[in-house]
Design a protein around this motif. Structure first.
Motif, PDB file in Angstrom:
ATOM      1  N   ASP A  96       0.907  -1.222   0.040  1.00 46.66           N
ATOM      2  CA  ASP A  96       0.093   0.170  -0.006  1.00 46.66           C
ATOM      3  C   ASP A  96       0.855   1.265  -0.007  1.00 46.66           C
ATOM      4  OD1 ASP A  96      -2.370  -1.228  -0.042  1.00 46.66           O
ATOM      5  OD2 ASP A  96      -2.475  -1.395   2.132  1.00 46.66           O
ATOM      6  N   VAL A  97       2.342   1.132   0.325  1.00 43.17           N
ATOM      7  CA  VAL A  97       3.042   2.452   0.501  1.00 43.17           C
ATOM      8  C   VAL A  97       4.173   2.172  -0.202  1.00 43.17           C
ATOM      9  CG1 VAL A  97       4.338   3.704   2.130  1.00 43.17           C
ATOM     10  CG2 VAL A  97       2.120   2.702   2.958  1.00 43.17           C
ATOM     11  N   PHE A  98       4.302   3.096  -1.146  1.00 46.16           N
ATOM     12  CA  PHE A  98       5.366   3.051  -2.080  1.00 46.16           C
ATOM     13  C   PHE A  98       6.035   4.327  -1.687  1.00 46.16           C
ATOM     14  CE2 PHE A  98       2.365   0.560  -4.392  1.00 46.16           C
ATOM     15  CZ  PHE A  98       3.258  -0.635  -4.944  1.00 46.16           C
ATOM     16  N   ILE A  99       7.653   4.113  -1.661  1.00 46.70           N
ATOM     17  CA  ILE A  99       8.485   5.351  -1.200  1.00 46.70           C
ATOM     18  C   ILE A  99       9.374   5.686  -2.913  1.00 46.70           C
ATOM     19  CG2 ILE A  99      10.237   6.339   0.296  1.00 46.70           C
ATOM     20  CD1 ILE A  99       8.155   4.718   1.571  1.00 46.70           C
ATOM     21  N   THR A 100       9.516   7.048  -3.164  1.00 51.58           N
ATOM     22  CA  THR A 100      10.349   7.257  -4.396  1.00 51.58           C
ATOM     23  C   THR A 100      10.888   8.596  -4.105  1.00 51.58           C
ATOM     24  OG1 THR A 100      10.427   6.954  -6.783  1.00 51.58           O
ATOM     25  CG2 THR A 100       8.600   8.368  -5.822  1.00 51.58           C
ATOM     26  N   GLN A 101      12.005   8.911  -4.824  1.00 52.85           N
ATOM     27  CA  GLN A 101      12.456  10.355  -4.957  1.00 52.85           C
ATOM     28  C   GLN A 101      12.140  11.225  -5.323  1.00 52.85           C
ATOM     29  OE1 GLN A 101      14.037   7.111  -6.536  1.00 52.85           O
ATOM     30  NE2 GLN A 101      14.927   6.380  -4.754  1.00 52.85           N
ATOM     31  N   GLY A 102      12.128  12.307  -5.126  1.00 49.64           N
ATOM     32  CA  GLY A 102      11.819  13.594  -5.671  1.00 49.64           C
ATOM     33  C   GLY A 102      12.722  13.852  -6.577  1.00 49.64           C
ATOM     34  N   PHE A 103      12.618  14.951  -7.234  1.00 56.67           N
ATOM     35  CA  PHE A 103      13.757  15.756  -8.175  1.00 56.67           C
ATOM     36  C   PHE A 103      14.506  14.910  -9.062  1.00 56.67           C
ATOM     37  CE2 PHE A 103      18.477  17.050  -7.160  1.00 56.67           C
ATOM     38  CZ  PHE A 103      18.394  18.186  -8.101  1.00 56.67           C
ATOM     39  N   ILE A 104      14.757  13.751  -8.862  1.00 61.63           N
ATOM     40  CA  ILE A 104      15.877  12.953  -9.949  1.00 61.63           C
ATOM     41  C   ILE A 104      14.803  12.250 -11.088  1.00 61.63           C
ATOM     42  CG2 ILE A 104      17.490  12.660  -8.376  1.00 61.63           C
ATOM     43  CD1 ILE A 104      16.726   9.772  -8.099  1.00 61.63           C
ATOM     44  N   CYS A 105      15.342  12.142 -12.189  1.00 65.21           N
ATOM     45  CA  CYS A 105      14.815  11.503 -13.321  1.00 65.21           C
ATOM     46  C   CYS A 105      15.714  11.023 -14.456  1.00 65.21           C
ATOM     47  CB  CYS A 105      13.803  12.636 -13.947  1.00 65.21           C
ATOM     48  SG  CYS A 105      14.736  13.874 -14.578  1.00 65.21           S
ATOM     49  N   ARG A 106      15.357  10.650 -15.593  1.00 64.03           N
ATOM     50  CA  ARG A 106      16.239  10.337 -16.493  1.00 64.03           C
ATOM     51  C   ARG A 106      15.824  11.181 -17.540  1.00 64.03           C
ATOM     52  NH1 ARG A 106      19.403   5.840 -16.013  1.00 64.03           N
ATOM     53  NH2 ARG A 106      19.040   4.550 -14.181  1.00 64.03           N
ATOM     54  N   ASN A 107      16.892  11.524 -18.581  1.00 69.60           N
ATOM     55  CA  ASN A 107      16.549  12.329 -19.689  1.00 69.60           C
ATOM     56  C   ASN A 107      16.328  11.377 -20.814  1.00 69.60           C
ATOM     57  OD1 ASN A 107      19.098  11.744 -20.514  1.00 69.60           O
ATOM     58  ND2 ASN A 107      20.150  13.580 -19.643  1.00 69.60           N
ATOM     59  N   SER A 108      16.161  12.079 -22.192  1.00 68.76           N
ATOM     60  CA  SER A 108      16.036  11.581 -23.238  1.00 68.76           C
ATOM     61  C   SER A 108      17.166  10.646 -23.782  1.00 68.76           C
ATOM     62  CB  SER A 108      15.528  12.536 -24.276  1.00 68.76           C
ATOM     63  OG  SER A 108      16.698  13.441 -24.561  1.00 68.76           O
ATOM     64  N   ASN A 109      18.477  10.589 -23.247  1.00 67.98           N
ATOM     65  CA  ASN A 109      19.525   9.891 -23.514  1.00 67.98           C
ATOM     66  C   ASN A 109      19.555   8.829 -22.648  1.00 67.98           C
ATOM     67  OD1 ASN A 109      20.295  11.369 -25.341  1.00 67.98           O
ATOM     68  ND2 ASN A 109      21.580  12.576 -24.086  1.00 67.98           N
ATOM     69  N   SER A 110      18.453   8.648 -21.569  1.00 67.46           N
ATOM     70  CA  SER A 110      18.279   7.602 -20.567  1.00 67.46           C
ATOM     71  C   SER A 110      19.407   7.894 -19.331  1.00 67.46           C
ATOM     72  CB  SER A 110      18.313   6.130 -20.795  1.00 67.46           C
ATOM     73  OG  SER A 110      17.385   5.697 -21.679  1.00 67.46           O
ATOM     74  N   ASP A 111      20.002   9.152 -19.308  1.00 66.98           N
ATOM     75  CA  ASP A 111      21.047   9.300 -18.390  1.00 66.98           C
ATOM     76  C   ASP A 111      20.307  10.019 -17.235  1.00 66.98           C
ATOM     77  OD1 ASP A 111      23.147   8.509 -19.695  1.00 66.98           O
ATOM     78  OD2 ASP A 111      23.263  10.451 -21.066  1.00 66.98           O
ATOM     79  N   ILE A 112      21.134   9.943 -15.962  1.00 70.28           N
ATOM     80  CA  ILE A 112      20.426  10.567 -15.011  1.00 70.28           C
ATOM     81  C   ILE A 112      20.409  11.853 -15.066  1.00 70.28           C
ATOM     82  CG2 ILE A 112      21.039  10.950 -12.518  1.00 70.28           C
ATOM     83  CD1 ILE A 112      22.089   8.056 -12.093  1.00 70.28           C
ATOM     84  N   ASP A 113      19.491  12.597 -14.627  1.00 69.45           N
ATOM     85  CA  ASP A 113      19.085  13.967 -14.835  1.00 69.45           C
ATOM     86  C   ASP A 113      18.469  14.494 -13.618  1.00 69.45           C
ATOM     87  OD1 ASP A 113      18.867  16.669 -15.694  1.00 69.45           O
ATOM     88  OD2 ASP A 113      19.072  16.005 -17.760  1.00 69.45           O
ATOM     89  N   ASN A 114      17.810  15.851 -13.480  1.00 67.53           N
ATOM     90  CA  ASN A 114      16.829  16.170 -12.630  1.00 67.53           C
ATOM     91  C   ASN A 114      16.021  17.306 -12.872  1.00 67.53           C
ATOM     92  OD1 ASN A 114      18.043  18.819 -11.867  1.00 67.53           O
ATOM     93  ND2 ASN A 114      19.988  17.712 -11.536  1.00 67.53           N
ATOM     94  N   LEU A 115      14.994  17.643 -12.063  1.00 66.36           N
ATOM     95  CA  LEU A 115      13.968  18.750 -12.492  1.00 66.36           C
ATOM     96  C   LEU A 115      14.403  19.996 -12.036  1.00 66.36           C
ATOM     97  CD1 LEU A 115      10.584  16.445 -11.457  1.00 66.36           C
ATOM     98  CD2 LEU A 115      11.877  16.584 -13.579  1.00 66.36           C
ATOM     99  N   LYS A 116      15.459  20.103 -11.550  1.00 65.33           N
ATOM    100  CA  LYS A 116      15.924  21.602 -11.346  1.00 65.33           C
ATOM    101  C   LYS A 116      15.641  21.738  -9.775  1.00 65.33           C
ATOM    102  CE  LYS A 116      16.857  23.024 -15.575  1.00 65.33           C
ATOM    103  NZ  LYS A 116      16.059  22.267 -16.431  1.00 65.33           N
ATOM    104  N   ARG A 117      16.602  22.588  -9.077  1.00 66.70           N
ATOM    105  CA  ARG A 117      16.387  22.740  -7.608  1.00 66.70           C
ATOM    106  C   ARG A 117      15.109  22.946  -6.995  1.00 66.70           C
ATOM    107  NH1 ARG A 117      20.906  23.400  -4.468  1.00 66.70           N
ATOM    108  NH2 ARG A 117      19.422  22.843  -3.132  1.00 66.70           N
ATOM    109  N   GLY A 118      14.614  22.250  -6.007  1.00 67.89           N
ATOM    110  CA  GLY A 118      13.202  22.393  -5.570  1.00 67.89           C
ATOM    111  C   GLY A 118      12.387  21.506  -6.368  1.00 67.89           C
ATOM    112  N   GLY A 119      12.924  20.636  -7.137  1.00 64.42           N
ATOM    113  CA  GLY A 119      11.968  20.038  -7.924  1.00 64.42           C
ATOM    114  C   GLY A 119      11.145  18.648  -7.449  1.00 64.42           C
ATOM    115  N   SER A 120      11.206  18.571  -6.167  1.00 61.02           N
ATOM    116  CA  SER A 120      10.317  17.519  -5.315  1.00 61.02           C
ATOM    117  C   SER A 120       8.966  17.563  -5.630  1.00 61.02           C
ATOM    118  CB  SER A 120      11.188  17.140  -4.015  1.00 61.02           C
ATOM    119  OG  SER A 120      12.168  16.673  -4.273  1.00 61.02           O
ATOM    120  N   ASP A 121       8.670  18.867  -5.350  1.00 65.41           N
ATOM    121  CA  ASP A 121       7.166  19.072  -5.451  1.00 65.41           C
ATOM    122  C   ASP A 121       6.666  18.653  -6.819  1.00 65.41           C
ATOM    123  OD1 ASP A 121       7.472  20.284  -3.036  1.00 65.41           O
ATOM    124  OD2 ASP A 121       7.320  22.540  -3.798  1.00 65.41           O
TER     125      ASP A 121
END
Ligand code: ASP
Ligand code: MG
Length: 449
Positions: free
Chosen positions: A174-199
């Protein structure tokens, strides 16, 4: 299904993490918990990056060691000693080795992104083991497995929804935990949604899965009617429309990342802003059914620079504004506010990185004046033009303050004006005294329509 996002302070210590765990436990149904890095960690990672860039490897390693100590203390606070402590401590050492290995690599944009991602990876790991310790049936999901942006940095909602849904369906918890802010980009490399991006992460997940509610848990009782750092007697706003919240987020109400309103608004998902340290307080509900209010809230944004371009060639000419805007576009500088007269344009920017070049290029259009140390004051509410008396109520309060620019009518929810930053605190206080008491009185007498 509900998304609950907790900011850096909420996961900043074990004591606070336990509060977060209680809040998650007391929420019913399927929950996706999005976490920021522990408070101060992303700044520390940024310092490590800066030191690596300057080739100050020893200093970078000292900063990495400080972070490691902070994490090891956290693990100790969690488990004291024993097997669980040993296991978690080993895992933290692994994260530490990852950071150390980065400090041996050549500086690159990709290195920066990978280092910045480490904060959320650790905070979610720590929170997950805290839940496990409490026998909570939960699962840690890596945001890198579903959160994606395209080549222009825009989130790919379908990809996010499809991939996350597949993960949820494969796990019976029932409970899933995940990271805010981080993601992958179009090259599948690690990227982020810019500072404060967890919201933004929380809002994107909420929109992608069409959840019932997105909750943003922070360290203040929701959004306030004015800036509590400068004004006494502010109060938290019970409810606010998406449009008003978007205006406020942009103009310096730092509680929510400005972009995070957009996905929620587009999918019409209510966003509830709550206080981790005072969960009984109702917080602020951002939704499309907020009861209309003349003046909802006031916010200010500092470090504004105004540029005035004065040219008689502008008189009756067309295409003039386009040419001016092109200069800003070419220099990748966003314009915040704009006012025009027949022979002059004034506009404001907050990013002055390319100011010299911009001024150089504007010289050919006319006479240029630049003024710094200004603040935009934003008033959000139901400010449509058919509402009599609101503009006079606003300006009556501050008739002794010099005003540099006024912007009204751009949207129905905002009136902004520009003052010297030295006057900002007086302006916020005068407006607070004038508007929130006078308007209340007038409203009760039905003077303002
Ligand atoms: N940890 C990231 C930051 O400090 C993202 C966030 O907390 O929203 O900017
Ligand atoms: Mg934040």
């Amino acid at each position: 299904m509900i998304v609950l996002k907790f900011g850096g302070t909420s996961v900043g210590t074990v004591e606070n993490m336990r509060k977060v765990a209680d809040i998650v436990r007391n929420t019913c149904g399927m929950r996706i918990v999005v976490l920021s890095a522990m408070s101060g960690v992303t700044n520390s990672l940024q310092r490590i990056i800066d030191l690596i860039e300057l080739d100050k490897m020893n200093d970078a390693k000292i900063e990495i060691e400080n972070l490691n100590k902070k994490y090891q203390h956290t693990v100790y606070d969690l488990f004291g000693s024993g097997n669980r402590f040993k296991e978690a401590s080993l895992r933290i050492s692994y994260f530490n080795n990852v950071l150390l290995s980065f400090s041996d690599k050549d500086y690159s944009d990709q290195l920066v992104r990978e280092i910045l991602a480490q904060g959320e990876l650790v905070s979610t790991y720590l929170f997950q083991i805290l839940l496990e310790e409490n026998q909570e049936n939960s699962k840690l999901v890596s945001a890198l497995d579903f959160m994606r942006i395209d080549s222009s940095g825009e989130p790919v909602l379908d990809h996010i929804g499809d991939n996350l849904l597949a993960i949820l369906q494969n796990n019976n918890v029932d409970v899933f935990i995940t990271q805010g802010f981080i993601c992958r980009n179009s090259n599948s490399d690690i990227d982020n949604l810019k500072r404060g991006g967890s919201d933004y992460t929380a809002s994107l997940i909420g929109a992608a899965l069409a959840v019932d509610e997105i909750q943003i848990w922070t360290d203040i009782d929701g959004m306030h009617n004015n800036d509590p750092r400068f004004v006494e007697n502010t109060f938290s706003i019970e409810e606010i429309s998406f449009d008003e919240a978007a205006e406020l987020a942009y103009f310096g109400a730092k509680i929510l990342h400005p972009q995070s309103i957009i996905p929620a608004k587009e999918k019409n998902i209510p966003v509830l802003v709550k206080n981790t340290f005072n969960p009984e307080s109702p917080g602020t509900l951002i939704h499309d059914k907020a009861k209309v209010k003349k003046i909802r809230a006031i916010a200010a944004k500092d470090s504004i620079t105004a540029i005035k371009i004065k040219s008689y060639r502008m008189l009756m000419a067309y295409g003039f504004l386009m040419k001016i805007f092109e200069v800003f576009e070419k220099n990748e500088t966003a314009i915040d506010m704009i006012t025009t007269s027949e022979v002059a344009v004034s506009l404001t920017i907050d990013n002055t990185e390319k100011l010299d070049r911009i001024i150089d290029e504007l010289q050919s259009f006319g006479n240029i004046e630049v003024e710094t140390d200004l603040s935009i004051i934003c008033i959000a509410g139901d400010l449509a033009q058919n509402k009599k008396g609101v503009t006079s109520a606003i300006f009556n309060c501050i008739d002794q303050i010099p005003i540099r620019m006024i912007s009204y009518g751009g949207s129905n929810y905002n009136l902004s004006f520009l003052v010297k930053t030295a006057d900002k605190i007086s302006v916020l206080n005068l407006l607070n005294d004038g508007l929130f008491s006078d308007l209340k009185k007038a409203e009760s007498k039905k003077e303002l329509v």
